[in-house]
Motif scaffolding. Structure first.
Motif, PDB file in Angstrom:
ATOM      1  N   ILE A 174     -40.016  -7.641  36.298  1.00 43.82           N
ATOM      2  CA  ILE A 174     -41.182  -6.905  35.827  1.00 43.82           C
ATOM      3  C   ILE A 174     -41.538  -5.752  36.760  1.00 43.82           C
ATOM      4  O   ILE A 174     -42.337  -4.920  36.424  1.00 43.82           O
ATOM      5  CB  ILE A 174     -42.397  -7.815  35.616  1.00 43.82           C
ATOM      6  N   GLU A 175     -40.947  -5.694  37.941  1.00 45.02           N
ATOM      7  CA  GLU A 175     -41.229  -4.573  38.830  1.00 45.02           C
ATOM      8  C   GLU A 175     -40.652  -3.270  38.285  1.00 45.02           C
ATOM      9  O   GLU A 175     -41.063  -2.200  38.660  1.00 45.02           O
ATOM     10  CB  GLU A 175     -40.653  -4.840  40.218  1.00 45.02           C
ATOM     11  N   ASP A 176     -39.667  -3.361  37.432  1.00 43.57           N
ATOM     12  CA  ASP A 176     -39.052  -2.141  36.945  1.00 43.57           C
ATOM     13  C   ASP A 176     -39.207  -2.023  35.433  1.00 43.57           C
ATOM     14  O   ASP A 176     -38.453  -2.604  34.665  1.00 43.57           O
ATOM     15  CB  ASP A 176     -37.566  -2.121  37.303  1.00 43.57           C
ATOM     16  N   PRO A 177     -40.202  -1.283  35.003  1.00 42.13           N
ATOM     17  CA  PRO A 177     -40.430  -1.195  33.573  1.00 42.13           C
ATOM     18  C   PRO A 177     -39.557  -0.151  32.875  1.00 42.13           C
ATOM     19  O   PRO A 177     -39.541  -0.074  31.660  1.00 42.13           O
ATOM     20  CB  PRO A 177     -41.902  -0.792  33.490  1.00 42.13           C
ATOM     21  N   SER A 178     -38.793   0.642  33.606  1.00 41.57           N
ATOM     22  CA  SER A 178     -38.043   1.728  32.964  1.00 41.57           C
ATOM     23  C   SER A 178     -36.772   1.164  32.366  1.00 41.57           C
ATOM     24  O   SER A 178     -35.682   1.355  32.852  1.00 41.57           O
ATOM     25  CB  SER A 178     -37.717   2.813  33.979  1.00 41.57           C
ATOM     26  N   PHE A 179     -36.942   0.443  31.312  1.00 41.02           N
ATOM     27  CA  PHE A 179     -35.869  -0.382  30.806  1.00 41.02           C
ATOM     28  C   PHE A 179     -34.834   0.420  30.040  1.00 41.02           C
ATOM     29  O   PHE A 179     -33.675   0.048  29.940  1.00 41.02           O
ATOM     30  CB  PHE A 179     -36.485  -1.468  29.930  1.00 41.02           C
ATOM     31  N   GLY A 180     -35.241   1.529  29.469  1.00 40.92           N
ATOM     32  CA  GLY A 180     -34.262   2.407  28.854  1.00 40.92           C
ATOM     33  C   GLY A 180     -34.092   2.214  27.368  1.00 40.92           C
ATOM     34  O   GLY A 180     -33.643   3.117  26.677  1.00 40.92           O
ATOM     35  N   VAL A 181     -34.426   1.043  26.826  1.00 42.19           N
ATOM     36  CA  VAL A 181     -34.267   0.840  25.389  1.00 42.19           C
ATOM     37  C   VAL A 181     -35.479   1.416  24.671  1.00 42.19           C
ATOM     38  O   VAL A 181     -36.595   1.000  24.886  1.00 42.19           O
ATOM     39  CB  VAL A 181     -34.127  -0.654  25.045  1.00 42.19           C
ATOM     40  N   ARG A 182     -35.256   2.388  23.819  1.00 42.15           N
ATOM     41  CA  ARG A 182     -36.372   3.007  23.137  1.00 42.15           C
ATOM     42  C   ARG A 182     -36.338   2.726  21.645  1.00 42.15           C
ATOM     43  O   ARG A 182     -37.337   2.855  20.975  1.00 42.15           O
ATOM     44  CB  ARG A 182     -36.360   4.518  23.398  1.00 42.15           C
ATOM     45  N   ALA A 183     -35.181   2.351  21.141  1.00 44.53           N
ATOM     46  CA  ALA A 183     -35.095   2.112  19.706  1.00 44.53           C
ATOM     47  C   ALA A 183     -33.916   1.218  19.411  1.00 44.53           C
ATOM     48  O   ALA A 183     -32.764   1.605  19.624  1.00 44.53           O
ATOM     49  CB  ALA A 183     -34.928   3.435  18.969  1.00 44.53           C
ATOM     50  N   THR A 184     -34.206   0.019  18.942  1.00 45.48           N
ATOM     51  CA  THR A 184     -33.106  -0.838  18.561  1.00 45.48           C
ATOM     52  C   THR A 184     -33.564  -1.794  17.458  1.00 45.48           C
ATOM     53  O   THR A 184     -34.681  -2.289  17.470  1.00 45.48           O
ATOM     54  CB  THR A 184     -32.527  -1.586  19.785  1.00 45.48           C
ATOM     55  N   ILE A 185     -32.689  -2.009  16.480  1.00 47.97           N
ATOM     56  CA  ILE A 185     -32.967  -2.926  15.372  1.00 47.97           C
ATOM     57  C   ILE A 185     -31.886  -3.985  15.393  1.00 47.97           C
ATOM     58  O   ILE A 185     -30.708  -3.670  15.210  1.00 47.97           O
ATOM     59  CB  ILE A 185     -32.957  -2.177  14.017  1.00 47.97           C
ATOM     60  N   LEU A 186     -32.280  -5.222  15.668  1.00 50.88           N
ATOM     61  CA  LEU A 186     -31.316  -6.305  15.821  1.00 50.88           C
ATOM     62  C   LEU A 186     -31.850  -7.548  15.126  1.00 50.88           C
ATOM     63  O   LEU A 186     -33.056  -7.680  14.933  1.00 50.88           O
ATOM     64  CB  LEU A 186     -31.135  -6.638  17.313  1.00 50.88           C
ATOM     65  N   PRO A 187     -30.959  -8.498  14.773  1.00 56.34           N
ATOM     66  CA  PRO A 187     -31.446  -9.755  14.189  1.00 56.34           C
ATOM     67  C   PRO A 187     -32.438 -10.470  15.116  1.00 56.34           C
ATOM     68  O   PRO A 187     -33.371 -11.108  14.659  1.00 56.34           O
ATOM     69  CB  PRO A 187     -30.165 -10.576  14.015  1.00 56.34           C
ATOM     70  N   GLN A 188     -32.261 -10.353  16.456  1.00 57.34           N
ATOM     71  CA  GLN A 188     -33.187 -11.071  17.344  1.00 57.34           C
ATOM     72  C   GLN A 188     -34.494 -10.325  17.573  1.00 57.34           C
ATOM     73  O   GLN A 188     -35.416 -10.866  18.175  1.00 57.34           O
ATOM     74  CB  GLN A 188     -32.527 -11.414  18.683  1.00 57.34           C
ATOM     75  N   GLY A 189     -34.578  -9.096  17.098  1.00 55.75           N
ATOM     76  CA  GLY A 189     -35.838  -8.373  17.236  1.00 55.75           C
ATOM     77  C   GLY A 189     -35.657  -6.885  17.080  1.00 55.75           C
ATOM     78  O   GLY A 189     -34.543  -6.362  17.167  1.00 55.75           O
ATOM     79  N   THR A 190     -36.783  -6.212  16.832  1.00 55.14           N
ATOM     80  CA  THR A 190     -36.764  -4.763  16.628  1.00 55.14           C
ATOM     81  C   THR A 190     -37.817  -4.129  17.507  1.00 55.14           C
ATOM     82  O   THR A 190     -38.931  -4.634  17.615  1.00 55.14           O
ATOM     83  CB  THR A 190     -37.072  -4.438  15.147  1.00 55.14           C
ATOM     84  N   PHE A 191     -37.445  -3.038  18.169  1.00 55.22           N
ATOM     85  CA  PHE A 191     -38.445  -2.231  18.866  1.00 55.22           C
ATOM     86  C   PHE A 191     -38.132  -0.765  18.646  1.00 55.22           C
ATOM     87  O   PHE A 191     -37.027  -0.300  18.925  1.00 55.22           O
ATOM     88  CB  PHE A 191     -38.463  -2.533  20.369  1.00 55.22           C
ATOM     89  N   LEU A 192     -39.106  -0.035  18.112  1.00 56.78           N
ATOM     90  CA  LEU A 192     -38.976   1.400  17.895  1.00 56.78           C
ATOM     91  C   LEU A 192     -40.148   2.081  18.603  1.00 56.78           C
ATOM     92  O   LEU A 192     -41.308   1.866  18.260  1.00 56.78           O
ATOM     93  CB  LEU A 192     -39.000   1.712  16.390  1.00 56.78           C
ATOM     94  N   ALA A 193     -39.840   2.866  19.625  1.00 58.46           N
ATOM     95  CA  ALA A 193     -40.892   3.447  20.466  1.00 58.46           C
ATOM     96  C   ALA A 193     -41.573   4.618  19.770  1.00 58.46           C
ATOM     97  O   ALA A 193     -41.079   5.160  18.776  1.00 58.46           O
ATOM     98  CB  ALA A 193     -40.292   3.886  21.801  1.00 58.46           C
ATOM     99  N   GLU A 194     -42.722   5.005  20.353  1.00 58.11           N
ATOM    100  CA  GLU A 194     -43.548   6.065  19.786  1.00 58.11           C
ATOM    101  C   GLU A 194     -42.817   7.388  19.583  1.00 58.11           C
ATOM    102  O   GLU A 194     -42.992   8.046  18.579  1.00 58.11           O
ATOM    103  CB  GLU A 194     -44.727   6.332  20.736  1.00 58.11           C
ATOM    104  N   GLY A 195     -42.041   7.785  20.585  1.00 51.22           N
ATOM    105  CA  GLY A 195     -41.491   9.133  20.545  1.00 51.22           C
ATOM    106  C   GLY A 195     -40.196   9.256  19.760  1.00 51.22           C
ATOM    107  O   GLY A 195     -39.596  10.321  19.702  1.00 51.22           O
ATOM    108  N   VAL A 196     -39.750   8.151  19.143  1.00 51.36           N
ATOM    109  CA  VAL A 196     -38.396   8.083  18.622  1.00 51.36           C
ATOM    110  C   VAL A 196     -38.218   8.706  17.233  1.00 51.36           C
ATOM    111  O   VAL A 196     -37.115   9.023  16.827  1.00 51.36           O
ATOM    112  CB  VAL A 196     -37.950   6.593  18.630  1.00 51.36           C
TER     113      VAL A 196
END
Ligand SMILES: [Zn+2]
Length: 702
Positions: free
Chosen positions: A130-152
């Protein structure tokens, strides 16, 4: 002795500042068009197996025509474009969708786009703490979950204009979708789960998450309180519901109406954490951290006001982190435990002194976001102290009414430091230019010291006189002087400072014992080196290191070889107690393995630590409970030509081996206690030598 939780509280910053920078750039480019709000009506199908969304986006604007281009991200294809109900020819390349505008004008009130877009950022699932939040994933759609960031731009959008949103997402049965706004409906039928959200707050961007969540829904008046957790963590819902309710009620009372329709805690399948308008997205391992409920959760809730509803005018400096830190991380401590609040202020000063150098320092107004710890020490830490000093300068009532004015006047707009200065000047009736100037425009902090403090007899009493000196530039401050007598009686006086040198006199009916300046650390200042407790980090650059093995403790040496390596002490000279002559340690860094039998070899211990010379030695630490098998401490730093002094005690070689592997991970602490390799206590010693502290010994009094 002080104890605090190792935790960096705000993850949203990097993510948010990136989108903010992007938005600022886009706004600069398109500012001519950046006016009206666009209404987005999104009808989407989520296809996790294919990493894809299919959908139709209807954009309408009543204030002005919608003009191309629109931006659409991912691996996208556009099927059709209709403008005011008529199909038009279009071109879509490089994420830009354009069409031929009507030469006569007067149309383009609505644009409908049907499209598909795939998002499949690679996901490194196991690398991030958790010390490093710059995870790099901004948009991904997968069976285990979806995250689409604001700027995408996961739907066609007009950059530089805010939007309201109606979002309907149809997903495989059991997959719930979450975004900004109010949850209008959620239903499963014919193999699909459909969630519908309405966001009526004009936002610069919209993020979306989806997963196989269990949802809970409660209300605080008209605010929806929602949790979306995986089945494994669903048992946490009740405590999140209670915490959301508690914090929202508190901040609504403090800051005025909550600006959004809901607040949702949403679990992310990625090990990240984001604060978003009306929701927070926390990784599965993060969601389980028990202290989150009263640390980062309230911090993110406070960002609903500062950073989300009231945006930050980044061009004029980021004030949002300092204020969120002050109103959440700090203020909650002040409300529950004043002593913890004092410790928190001291921690801010210590972090600043330890991390910020003359070379990397910058004025608070130049803070944009946190990429490194020294920036956090300024933007979050110094920023929080500036709000603390502002509150003390203008008083509680004016401070609170200033916060409420900020929330009301800034709702849906962005505020700069200059706007804050204007608001707090107005509500307090005080001219505050000097205050904001000295704390925002210049780097560094006051460097204060007592000078020529003397005691004289006056009649039956005593007079303590001297001066407070500060380096250039001199700050305007109110310094509390606290004189404690030998009998424990306390006298306080406030000394206004505005010059390099300010004399003072305090009359006391009783013999003085201790004079302290700013004893409760209400001022931001640069601490002297002697005020910083020695920590494990100080060991990392050893100076002529020496390891002294106490009699009968040879078994510890092989057990701590890895520790010595981790601290860069692998080349240290190693001596047995029997062969050791104390002068050999002069000016050298010394690590004691075990407690020496020869009393002249025993170092002075800080208040709060006692050691009994049993076999193996036993210890007692004030406030610490629970049996521990290993103690590691840095007793003192390099001062006045002396080297560092560190000590390791353990019940057995095996206990030492288990603990030793972990010690170098606790760099900012000076005391660690372990049981079976598990850390039970981590804390720092109080440093008692300060240029704002004078001890009067009984013999020296006239
Ligand atoms: Zn924050």
């Amino acid at each position: 002795m002080t104890t605090f939780v190792e935790y960096s509280s705000c993850w949203r910053r990097i993510f948010f500042s990136l989108t903010a920078v992007l938005a600022t750039l886009v706004q600069t480019v398109t500012s001519a068009a950046a006016a009206g709000v666009i209404d987005y009506d999104l009808d989407l199908r989520l296809l996790p197996d294919q990493h894809r969304i299919d959908g139709r986006a209807l954009l309408t604007s009543v204030q002005e025509p919608i003009t191309p281009p629109l931006r659409l991200g991912g691996d996208a294809a556009v099927t059709s474009v209709e403008v005011d109900g008529h199909r038009v020819a279009f071109s879509f390349a490089g994420g830009r969708l354009t069409w031929q505008e009507d030469a006569g004008g007067g149309w383009s009130r609505s644009v409908t786009v049907t499209y598909q877009a795939a998002f499949n950022d690679p996901v490194p699932l196991d690398t991030v703490g958790i010390e490093d939040p710059s995870f790099g994933v901004r948009a991904t759609i997968l069976p285990q979950g979806t995250f689409l960031a604001e700027g995408v731009a996961w739907f066609p959008q007009r950059d530089g204009q805010r939007g309201r949103h109606r979002v309907r997402v149809s997903a495989p049965a059991g997959v719930l979708t979450v975004t900004a706004g109010r949850l209008v409906s959620q239903a499963t039928a014919a193999g699909s789960t459909v969630c519908e959200w309405h966001n009526s707050f004009p936002l610069g961007g919209l993020a979306l998450a989806a997963g196989r969540y269990q949802m809970t829904s409660e209300r605080l008046d008209d605010i929806q309180l929602l949790t979306f957790l995986s089945p494994e963590n669903a048992n946490l819902a009740a405590s999140y519901q209670a915490a959301m309710r508690r914090h929202l009620a508190f901040y609504r009372d403090l800051l005025g109406p909550y600006p959004f329709a809901k607040f949702a805690v949403v679990e992310n399948f990625l090990p990240t954490g984001y604060g978003l308008p009306s929701w927070t997205l926390l990784g599965s391992s993060v969601v389980r951290l028990p202290f989150l409920l009263d640390t980062s959760l309230p911090h993110e809730i406070v960002h609903s006001w500062w950073g989300n509803a009231v945006e930050i005018d980044y061009a004029g400096g980021n004030w949002g982190e300092g204020l969120a830190t002050y109103l959440a991380d700090y203020l909650l401590k002040e409300r529950s435990q004043p002593q913890e609040a004092l410790e928190y202020r001291r921690k801010i000063l210590r972090d600043y002194a330890a991390l910020v150098t003359v070379q990397n320092d910058f004025p608070l107004r130049a803070f944009g976001g946190r990429q490194a710890k020294y920036q956090q020490a300024i933007g979050y830490g110094k920023g929080a102290m500036v709000f603390h000093m502002l509150r003390r300068q203008i008083g509680e009532e004016a401070f609170r009414s200033g916060l409420r004015r900020m929330a009301a006047e800034g709702n849906g707009r962005s505020l700069s430091w200059t706007a804050l200065e204007e608001i707090f000047s107005r509500v307090s009736g005080q001219e505050l230019r000097w205050f904001f100037h000295q704390w925002l425009e210049q780097s560094g902090g006051p460097d204060l010291a007592f000078d020529k403090v003397t005691v004289s007899r006056r009649g039956k009493g005593w007079t303590v006189s001297g001066a407070v000196v500060q380096t250039e530039p001199a700050y305007r401050l109110e310094l509390v002087l606290r004189l404690t007598s030998a009998t424990g009686k306390v006298l306080e006086q406030t000394l206004p400072l505005n010059d390099r040198r300010t004399p003072f006199t305090i009359a006391s009916a009783e013999p003085p014992a201790l004079l302290a300046g700013d004893p409760d650390s209400h001022l931001f200042r640069r601490l002297a080196a002697t005020e910083l407790p020695a920590t494990i980090n100080d060991l990392l650059a050893p100076q002529r290191p020496l390891v002294l093995v106490a009699a009968g403790q040879d078994g510890l040496l092989p057990a701590v070889r890895d520790l010595l390596k981790g601290l860069h002490w692998e080349d240290a000279e190693i001596v047995n107690e029997a062969d050791f002559h104390p002068p050999a340690a002069t000016g050298r860094d010394l690590l004691l393995l075990g407690w020496p039998g020869r009393t002249e070899l025993r170092p002075q211990l800080p208040a709060g630590l006692t050691i009994a010379a049993s076999h193996p030695p036993s210890w007692q630490v004030a406030d610490a409970t629970g049996a521990t098998d290993t103690l590691f401490t840095v007793l003192s730093g390099r001062q006045d030509g002396a080297g560092l002094r560190a000590l390791l005690l353990a019940d057995s070689a095996e206990a030492a081996r288990q603990a030793a592997a972990k010690i170098s991970h606790y760099g900012r602490y000076s005391l660690l206690l372990f049981a079976n390799g598990r850390n039970l206590v981590k804390s720092t010693w109080e440093a008692n030598v300060s240029p704002l502290r004078v001890v009067f010994s009984k013999d020296s009094l006239p």
